[in-house]
Design an enzyme around this catalytic site. Structure first.
Site, mmCIF file in Angstrom:
data_model
loop_
_atom_site.group_PDB
_atom_site.id
_atom_site.type_symbol
_atom_site.label_atom_id
_atom_site.label_comp_id
_atom_site.label_asym_id
_atom_site.label_seq_id
_atom_site.Cartn_x
_atom_site.Cartn_y
_atom_site.Cartn_z
ATOM 1 N N GLN A 1 0.894 -1.254 -0.273
ATOM 2 C CA GLN A 1 -0.044 -0.084 -0.435
ATOM 3 C C GLN A 1 0.750 0.962 0.040
ATOM 4 O OE1 GLN A 1 -2.973 1.744 -0.496
ATOM 5 N NE2 GLN A 1 -3.583 -0.528 -0.177
ATOM 6 N N HIS B 1 1.949 2.932 -3.018
ATOM 7 C CA HIS B 1 1.169 3.814 -4.443
ATOM 8 C C HIS B 1 1.501 5.080 -4.099
ATOM 9 C CE1 HIS B 1 -1.621 1.409 -6.169
ATOM 10 N NE2 HIS B 1 -1.731 0.384 -4.469
ATOM 11 N N GLU C 1 -10.520 1.200 3.116
ATOM 12 C CA GLU C 1 -10.943 1.205 1.446
ATOM 13 C C GLU C 1 -10.541 -0.259 1.511
ATOM 14 O OE1 GLU C 1 -8.806 2.312 -2.836
ATOM 15 O OE2 GLU C 1 -7.622 3.155 -1.251
ATOM 16 N N HIS C 2 -8.902 -0.707 2.046
ATOM 17 C CA HIS C 2 -8.946 -1.885 2.135
ATOM 18 C C HIS C 2 -8.805 -2.870 3.293
ATOM 19 C CE1 HIS C 2 -7.156 -0.393 -1.689
ATOM 20 N NE2 HIS C 2 -7.875 -1.535 -2.525
ATOM 21 N N ASP D 1 -6.466 -6.139 -6.540
ATOM 22 C CA ASP D 1 -5.442 -4.407 -7.127
ATOM 23 C C ASP D 1 -5.633 -5.704 -8.617
ATOM 24 O OD1 ASP D 1 -5.178 -3.558 -5.330
ATOM 25 O OD2 ASP D 1 -3.489 -3.237 -5.209
ATOM 26 N N HIS E 1 -52.969 19.570 -8.748
ATOM 27 C CA HIS E 1 -52.152 18.903 -9.046
ATOM 28 C C HIS E 1 -53.270 17.633 -8.577
ATOM 29 C CE1 HIS E 1 -48.284 19.306 -8.318
ATOM 30 N NE2 HIS E 1 -48.131 18.208 -8.781
#
Length: 428
Positions: free
Chosen positions: A257, A260, A325-326, A359, A418
């Site tokens: 991770q 990145h 996220e993960h 991934d 209406h």
């Protein structure tokens, strides 16, 4: 990496990580983005040339990459990599085929027919990041669900390098995915081009794909003019580990991770103090001769975190608060926590399921909610590229059974016509 023992301090540390992209820097970027979008809207291709030359160091003339170059990129891709891309493409497509939503048609008790119809958008735009790394996997993860949805045209934008070229494997993935409109532009200017259109680039209906803060803020700004998938922030992983977890595996997954981006967050929650003590040493060992060591070190120093928890219950409480996220479950009985995890973009279950599997080719999409947004959103999918339309058909019998109630509700809201639109039909 910072190490914490105690829930209160852990909550504060996780809040800090969740907010790592907010503040004065974002305010400054927002002003820049608005100026770029305004110029692209007003000046079209000329603005794209100017900003690409300014930010990326080349003039993108022509803007579009021809299908012949995409074909050539595929042919130049080594056979083993071609096979890997084909496997990923097949698995991602197979999984997303199961996501296609079904139309709905219900017969009411008085003869009315109520339904919902799903149809794809006509034109989608996908953003593929450049810069520190190339992401052919992101091409597949964005293009495949659009095609499964039935989108007629998919346009891809991606920034070129200083030589004006997009990574060859990214182009090869575009060819494999069947994308025939590729433009070598990036940043906020490319989002503006997709949203507003230019002389060369047609406007799209939906924009998806991750990017830096300028791309994210541009997507936020054009939302409403077009649809978007999400406002993706820097990537993050949260690992829950007990006494059965392997030190070497934990460290490798944290680094997967961290490599990145300097803003990526790698978090370990563990019930074992000996694991917490061993991880920094193992990270240091694995970083020797690492090709992205500086990025990893920056990420871990600023956004890395180890928390020693009393038990797994505390671990999952912290995880649900952070909404990662993960989420990796490296514990003896990982399924015991799967149902207890209420907020996570993707859950990786057991020692044989590192996040890297997801991934690249597991099948589910790797474009996931970040920065706590997994509390209310999920992965990019087929529905991202579709919209639904309600279908309503009343018979006279159904109308007669409901008309008085409609008139009462309309009168309660003070909407005279209406009510009249109902009353007139009652007298026919």
């Amino acid at each position: 990496m910072r190490c914490i023992d105690g829930l209160f301090e852990a909550y504060k540390a996780l809040d800090r990580i969740s907010e790592r992209t907010s503040g004065a820097e974002q305010d400054k970027a927002r002003c820049t983005v608005e100026n770029i979008l305004k110029e692209v809207k007003e000046n079209g291709d000329a603005a794209l040339y100017r900003y690409t030359e300014l930010f990326d160091g080349f003039k993108p003339n022509p803007l579009e990459i021809s299908p012949d170059i995409l074909q050539q990129a595929w042919e130049e891709t080594p056979p083993k990599l071609q096979t890997a891309l084909q496997l990923a493409h097949r698995r991602i497509k197979d999984f997303h085929q199961h996501q296609r939503p079904a139309d709905l048609s219900i017969k009411g008790v008085h003869g009315e027919t109520l339904g919902r119809r799903w149809r794809p958008v006509q034109h989608a735009g996908i953003y593929i990041p450049g810069g520190r790394a190339s992401y052919p996997s992101t091409v597949l993860m964005n293009a495949v669900p659009a095609q499964v949805a039935g989108v007629e045209q998919v346009t891809m934008v991606s920034p070129g390098g200083k030589n004006g070229k997009i990574n060859t494997v990214v182009l090869a993935a575009a060819h494999l995915a069947g994308i025939n409109k590729v433009f070598r532009i990036g940043g906020a200017q490319s989002i503006g081009a997709l949203a507003f259109g230019t002389e060369t680039i047609e406007p799209v209906d939906v924009i998806t794909g991750p990017g830096n803060i300028y791309v994210t803020l541009a997507k936020k700004s054009v939302y409403g003019k077009v649809g978007i998938d999400s406002l993706a922030g820097p990537s993050e992983v949260l690992i829950i580990a007990d006494h059965t977890a392997q030190i070497e595996q934990i460290a490798a997954d944290l680094l997967a991770q961290a490599e990145h981006d300097p803003l990526a967050a790698s978090i370990l929650l563990t019930t074992e103090s000996n694991i917490a003590a061993a991880i920094p040493r193992e990270l240091k060992r694995q970083l020797k001769n690492h090709p992205r060591a500086k990025i990893c070190q920056s990420s871990l120093a600023n956004w890395g975190l180890i928390v020693i928890c009393e038990d797994l219950k505390s671990c999952i409480e912290l995880s649900n608060k952070f909404a990662p996220e993960h989420l990796e479950l490296l514990i003896e009985n990982p399924h015991s926590l799967v149902e207890k995890s209420t907020n996570a973009g993707a859950i990786f279950i057991g020692n044989w399921t590192p996040e890297a599997i997801g991934d690249y080719l597991a099948g589910p999409n790797h474009t996931l909610p970040t920065s706590g947004t997994a509390r209310f959103s999920g992965a990019l999918g087929v529905e991202t590229f579709m919209k639904n339309t309600s279908l309503i058909e009343f018979t006279q019998n159904a109308f007669d059974h409901t008309s008085d109630a409609v008139m009462e509700l309309a009168k309660s809201e003070g909407l005279h016509s209406h009510s009249e639109s109902i009353r007139i039909r009652k007298t026919l």
